[in-house]
Design a protein around this motif. Sequence first.
Motif, PDB file in Angstrom:
ATOM      1  N   LEU A 140      -2.949   3.815  -1.878  1.00  0.00           N
ATOM      2  CA  LEU A 140      -2.698   4.449  -3.169  1.00  0.00           C
ATOM      3  C   LEU A 140      -3.030   5.932  -3.135  1.00  0.00           C
ATOM      4  O   LEU A 140      -2.290   6.762  -3.672  1.00  0.00           O
ATOM      5  CB  LEU A 140      -3.523   3.753  -4.255  1.00  0.00           C
ATOM      6  CG  LEU A 140      -3.361   4.319  -5.660  1.00  0.00           C
ATOM      7  CD1 LEU A 140      -1.953   4.071  -6.180  1.00  0.00           C
ATOM      8  CD2 LEU A 140      -4.390   3.712  -6.611  1.00  0.00           C
ATOM      9  N   ILE A 141      -4.145   6.279  -2.509  1.00  0.00           N
ATOM     10  CA  ILE A 141      -4.525   7.694  -2.390  1.00  0.00           C
ATOM     11  C   ILE A 141      -3.434   8.485  -1.689  1.00  0.00           C
ATOM     12  O   ILE A 141      -3.021   9.563  -2.141  1.00  0.00           O
ATOM     13  CB  ILE A 141      -5.857   7.821  -1.630  1.00  0.00           C
ATOM     14  CG1 ILE A 141      -7.016   7.323  -2.494  1.00  0.00           C
ATOM     15  CG2 ILE A 141      -6.109   9.266  -1.198  1.00  0.00           C
ATOM     16  CD1 ILE A 141      -8.328   7.176  -1.743  1.00  0.00           C
ATOM     17  N   LYS A 142      -2.933   7.962  -0.601  1.00  0.00           N
ATOM     18  CA  LYS A 142      -1.886   8.649   0.154  1.00  0.00           C
ATOM     19  C   LYS A 142      -0.607   8.781  -0.669  1.00  0.00           C
ATOM     20  O   LYS A 142       0.054   9.829  -0.642  1.00  0.00           O
ATOM     21  CB  LYS A 142      -1.611   7.908   1.458  1.00  0.00           C
ATOM     22  CG  LYS A 142      -2.756   7.982   2.455  1.00  0.00           C
ATOM     23  CD  LYS A 142      -2.447   7.181   3.721  1.00  0.00           C
ATOM     24  CE  LYS A 142      -3.587   7.270   4.726  1.00  0.00           C
ATOM     25  NZ  LYS A 142      -3.323   6.468   5.936  1.00  0.00           N
ATOM     26  N   ASP A 143      -0.266   7.740  -1.404  1.00  0.00           N
ATOM     27  CA  ASP A 143       0.950   7.779  -2.229  1.00  0.00           C
ATOM     28  C   ASP A 143       0.832   8.814  -3.341  1.00  0.00           C
ATOM     29  O   ASP A 143       1.785   9.564  -3.611  1.00  0.00           O
ATOM     30  CB  ASP A 143       1.217   6.395  -2.840  1.00  0.00           C
ATOM     31  CG  ASP A 143       1.683   5.371  -1.812  1.00  0.00           C
ATOM     32  OD1 ASP A 143       2.062   5.795  -0.699  1.00  0.00           O
ATOM     33  OD2 ASP A 143       1.657   4.171  -2.131  1.00  0.00           O
ATOM     34  N   ILE A 144      -0.327   8.857  -4.010  1.00  0.00           N
ATOM     35  CA  ILE A 144      -0.525   9.838  -5.082  1.00  0.00           C
ATOM     36  C   ILE A 144      -0.517  11.255  -4.524  1.00  0.00           C
ATOM     37  O   ILE A 144       0.091  12.166  -5.098  1.00  0.00           O
ATOM     38  CB  ILE A 144      -1.841   9.546  -5.833  1.00  0.00           C
ATOM     39  CG1 ILE A 144      -1.728   8.235  -6.620  1.00  0.00           C
ATOM     40  CG2 ILE A 144      -2.193  10.704  -6.776  1.00  0.00           C
ATOM     41  CD1 ILE A 144      -3.014   7.819  -7.316  1.00  0.00           C
ATOM     42  N   ALA A 145      -1.192  11.447  -3.399  1.00  0.00           N
ATOM     43  CA  ALA A 145      -1.227  12.786  -2.781  1.00  0.00           C
ATOM     44  C   ALA A 145       0.178  13.253  -2.413  1.00  0.00           C
ATOM     45  O   ALA A 145       0.548  14.413  -2.634  1.00  0.00           O
ATOM     46  CB  ALA A 145      -2.124  12.754  -1.549  1.00  0.00           C
ATOM     47  N   LYS A 146       0.970  12.364  -1.871  1.00  0.00           N
ATOM     48  CA  LYS A 146       2.346  12.704  -1.497  1.00  0.00           C
ATOM     49  C   LYS A 146       3.166  13.047  -2.727  1.00  0.00           C
ATOM     50  O   LYS A 146       3.912  14.041  -2.735  1.00  0.00           O
ATOM     51  CB  LYS A 146       2.984  11.544  -0.745  1.00  0.00           C
ATOM     52  CG  LYS A 146       4.403  11.832  -0.264  1.00  0.00           C
ATOM     53  CD  LYS A 146       4.959  10.655   0.536  1.00  0.00           C
ATOM     54  CE  LYS A 146       6.389  10.956   1.014  1.00  0.00           C
ATOM     55  NZ  LYS A 146       6.940   9.807   1.791  1.00  0.00           N
ATOM     56  N   ALA A 147       3.027  12.254  -3.775  1.00  0.00           N
ATOM     57  CA  ALA A 147       3.797  12.492  -5.000  1.00  0.00           C
ATOM     58  C   ALA A 147       3.420  13.818  -5.650  1.00  0.00           C
ATOM     59  O   ALA A 147       4.281  14.499  -6.230  1.00  0.00           O
ATOM     60  CB  ALA A 147       3.568  11.340  -5.977  1.00  0.00           C
TER      61      ALA A 147
END
Length: 248
Positions: A140-147
């Motif tokens: 989730l952290i990686k997905d939010i950072a990417k977004a």
Amino acid sequence: LAKHSYFDYYLVGSDQVWRKSIAANYGLFTYMFDYLPSDKIRIAYGASLGTDKNELSDEDVVKFSELYSYFRTVSVREQSGLDLLKSYSCDNPTPECVLDPTLLLTAQDYSDVINTGNTTSLKEKIFCYILDMNEDKMTLIKDIAKAKGLDYCIWSREKHYSVEQWLRSFRDADFIITDSYHGLLFSLIFNKSFHLLRNQFRGNARFDSIAISLGVDLDKELQDYTKINQAIVEKREQSIRFLENSIQ
């Protein structure tokens, strides 16, 4: 016993000091001053029971109620704590709900602390204050950072953050991701957008109580901080009055 008996007041709180499963290392009743004579003045400020579920045996409830009756004043941190105390017939003294003590200070107070340390900024980064990391949270952290197009910094015990650096990480970050109650509180103190990961093990009732008390929408990243800040000011005044009245 003598080394504990010369103070005018004995104050306990806050955090989950009255939650049996969390207080296990020292014992729940240690946090109710079971080692003191009954005539010593006890005050509970923002004591948290941490959950909306009863974790006490019938025998525990009897002991809890007895020790509770020795307190001059009692306040808890969550509405669920008031409900549990009522179920234990703990009504004398009458308990009230107050702010977590971290909210008794302002953002400027914490910035003054930050300025005393050697710290670095987290501007244009996401600060991830995760107490119980797992693979799903990392994804989730990686997905939010990417977004969001932002880099992220993950707190860990191994990094040995100073208090000043820990505070500055909340203050300067562009976004907060946390599964921590105090991670949520410091996001609010510094008026940050955040993503809250609920944490059943550590107690979701705490999140729900602060949301109701301050008008926080836990499912939204952006908050109405004009409304929240005013609620904090009003409840801070009430909480400080509780302390002042307790030691008169």
